[in-house]
Design an enzyme around this catalytic site. Sequence first.
Site, PDB file in Angstrom:
ATOM      1  N   LYS A   1     -56.181  68.191 -74.773  1.00 47.45           N
ATOM      2  CA  LYS A   1     -55.600  69.488 -74.395  1.00 47.45           C
ATOM      3  C   LYS A   1     -54.079  69.474 -74.551  1.00 47.45           C
ATOM      4  O   LYS A   1     -53.435  70.468 -74.280  1.00 47.45           O
ATOM      5  CB  LYS A   1     -55.979  69.826 -72.952  1.00 47.45           C
ATOM      6  CG  LYS A   1     -57.398  70.324 -72.808  1.00 47.45           C
ATOM      7  CD  LYS A   1     -57.610  71.119 -71.536  1.00 47.45           C
ATOM      8  CE  LYS A   1     -59.013  71.695 -71.487  1.00 47.45           C
ATOM      9  NZ  LYS A   1     -59.322  72.332 -70.201  1.00 47.45           N
TER      10      LYS A   1
ATOM     11  N   HIS B   1     -53.729  77.895 -57.617  1.00 43.21           N
ATOM     12  CA  HIS B   1     -54.562  76.736 -57.272  1.00 43.21           C
ATOM     13  C   HIS B   1     -54.461  76.440 -55.766  1.00 43.21           C
ATOM     14  O   HIS B   1     -55.463  76.172 -55.103  1.00 43.21           O
ATOM     15  CB  HIS B   1     -54.071  75.482 -58.009  1.00 43.21           C
ATOM     16  CG  HIS B   1     -54.167  75.532 -59.503  1.00 43.21           C
ATOM     17  ND1 HIS B   1     -53.099  75.269 -60.330  1.00 43.21           N
ATOM     18  CD2 HIS B   1     -55.225  75.782 -60.323  1.00 43.21           C
ATOM     19  CE1 HIS B   1     -53.480  75.351 -61.588  1.00 43.21           C
ATOM     20  NE2 HIS B   1     -54.761  75.670 -61.617  1.00 43.21           N
TER      21      HIS B   1
ATOM     22  N   SER C   1     -51.565  78.348 -65.398  1.00 41.07           N
ATOM     23  CA  SER C   1     -50.650  77.279 -65.824  1.00 41.07           C
ATOM     24  C   SER C   1     -50.099  77.600 -67.209  1.00 41.07           C
ATOM     25  O   SER C   1     -48.932  77.327 -67.505  1.00 41.07           O
ATOM     26  CB  SER C   1     -51.385  75.939 -65.851  1.00 41.07           C
ATOM     27  OG  SER C   1     -51.847  75.620 -64.568  1.00 41.07           O
TER      28      SER C   1
ATOM     29  N   ARG D   1     -60.112  84.166 -61.441  1.00 35.54           N
ATOM     30  CA  ARG D   1     -59.059  85.183 -61.316  1.00 35.54           C
ATOM     31  C   ARG D   1     -59.553  86.556 -61.720  1.00 35.54           C
ATOM     32  O   ARG D   1     -59.251  87.550 -61.096  1.00 35.54           O
ATOM     33  CB  ARG D   1     -57.855  84.812 -62.184  1.00 35.54           C
ATOM     34  CG  ARG D   1     -57.013  83.711 -61.609  1.00 35.54           C
ATOM     35  CD  ARG D   1     -56.140  83.130 -62.650  1.00 35.54           C
ATOM     36  NE  ARG D   1     -56.969  82.666 -63.754  1.00 35.54           N
ATOM     37  CZ  ARG D   1     -56.560  81.868 -64.703  1.00 35.54           C
ATOM     38  NH1 ARG D   1     -55.320  81.476 -64.740  1.00 35.54           N
ATOM     39  NH2 ARG D   1     -57.386  81.471 -65.648  1.00 35.54           N
TER      40      ARG D   1
HETATM   41  O1  PNS Z   1     -58.007  73.625 -65.456  1.00 34.30           O
HETATM   42  P1  PNS Z   1     -59.006  73.569 -66.572  1.00 34.30           P
HETATM   43  O2  PNS Z   1     -58.351  73.037 -67.833  1.00 34.30           O
HETATM   44  O3  PNS Z   1     -59.691  74.885 -66.807  1.00 34.30           O
HETATM   45  O4  PNS Z   1     -60.117  72.507 -66.110  1.00 34.30           O
HETATM   46  C1  PNS Z   1     -61.196  72.202 -66.952  1.00 34.30           C
HETATM   47  C2  PNS Z   1     -61.906  70.921 -66.475  1.00 34.30           C
HETATM   48  C3  PNS Z   1     -60.922  69.769 -66.403  1.00 34.30           C
HETATM   49  C4  PNS Z   1     -62.494  71.149 -65.104  1.00 34.30           C
HETATM   50  C5  PNS Z   1     -63.043  70.621 -67.496  1.00 34.30           C
HETATM   51  O5  PNS Z   1     -62.522  70.603 -68.781  1.00 34.30           O
HETATM   52  C6  PNS Z   1     -63.738  69.304 -67.207  1.00 34.30           C
HETATM   53  O6  PNS Z   1     -64.522  69.205 -66.288  1.00 34.30           O
HETATM   54  N1  PNS Z   1     -63.427  68.277 -68.014  1.00 34.30           N
HETATM   55  C7  PNS Z   1     -64.019  66.966 -67.883  1.00 34.30           C
HETATM   56  C8  PNS Z   1     -64.990  66.703 -69.044  1.00 34.30           C
HETATM   57  C9  PNS Z   1     -66.343  67.294 -68.747  1.00 34.30           C
HETATM   58  O7  PNS Z   1     -67.014  66.960 -67.788  1.00 34.30           O
HETATM   59  N2  PNS Z   1     -66.775  68.237 -69.605  1.00 34.30           N
HETATM   60  C10 PNS Z   1     -68.062  68.887 -69.469  1.00 34.30           C
HETATM   61  C11 PNS Z   1     -67.997  70.145 -68.626  1.00 34.30           C
HETATM   62  S1  PNS Z   1     -68.282  71.491 -69.665  1.00 34.30           S
END
Ligand code: PNS
Length: 183
Positions: free
Chosen positions: A53, A29, A140, A102
Site C-alpha cells: 500500500k 478512527h 487518512s 463513514r
Molecule cells: O485502513 P485500511 O487500509 O482500510 O485497512 C485494511 C486492512 C488492513 C484491515 C485489510 O487490508 C487487512 O485486513 N489486511 C490484512 C491482510 C488480510 O487479511 N487480507 C484479507 C482480508 S480481505
Amino acid sequence: MAKRKKGEDKDMGKVAIYPGSFDPITYGHIDVVERALEIFDKVIIAIAENEEKRPLFSVEERLQMVKAFFKDTPKVLVDSFKGLLVDYVAKTNAIVILRGLRATSDFEYEFHMASMNRSLNTHLDTLFMMTSKDYFFVSSRTIKEVAKLGGGVEGLVPDLVVRRLKEKFKLPVTKKKQIGWDD
Ligand code: PNS
C-alpha cells in the site's frame, strides 16, 4: 463450571480488534475506538504492515503516533501485524473485528472484506460502527493529500500527527502571492 467464551478472558474481558492501515490515525478512527470502549473491555488497535500500500509512515512511526495518543488509556492496546488478519486475530482473545463506516461508499469494500474474513474463519464476525457526523468526511488518504498541499488538518488528527505530517512533507513557509494587472 461454565466454559468461558473466546474473547471473555478473565484478565482481558471482552476484546475487539480494530485493524487498519492508520496511515495516519485520524479523529475518525479515535471516535470509533472511544465508542467501542463503551461496549468492549479492551480494544486492540492492530496496524497492518502492508508495504504494497506504500504507506507514508513506517509501521514504527504509525505505532508511535497511536501509542502516544492512547498512552493514558489502558483499555486500548496497540500492536502491528503482518499477513492475514484472521491469523492475527486467532492469536488474540478477540471476539470481533471492528471497522468504522463513514458512508455507503465504504460499504462494498467493507462487505467484501468482512465476507472474506468470515469465509476464512466462520466464527469471526465484523462489527461496524458509524463514524460520527463530525468526522464522516475524514480519511487518512484525504488528510495526507491536504497536508501535502499545505492545507490545515488541525482538529481532524491529533496534534502529534499534524506535526509528523509537516515534518514528512517538509512544508515550506508559504508567501502570499501578489496578483495584479502588471504581472
Ligand atoms: O485502513 P485500511 O487500509 O482500510 O485497512 C485494511 C486492512 C488492513 C484491515 C485489510 O487490508 C487487512 O485486513 N489486511 C490484512 C491482510 C488480510 O487479511 N487480507 C484479507 C482480508 S480481505
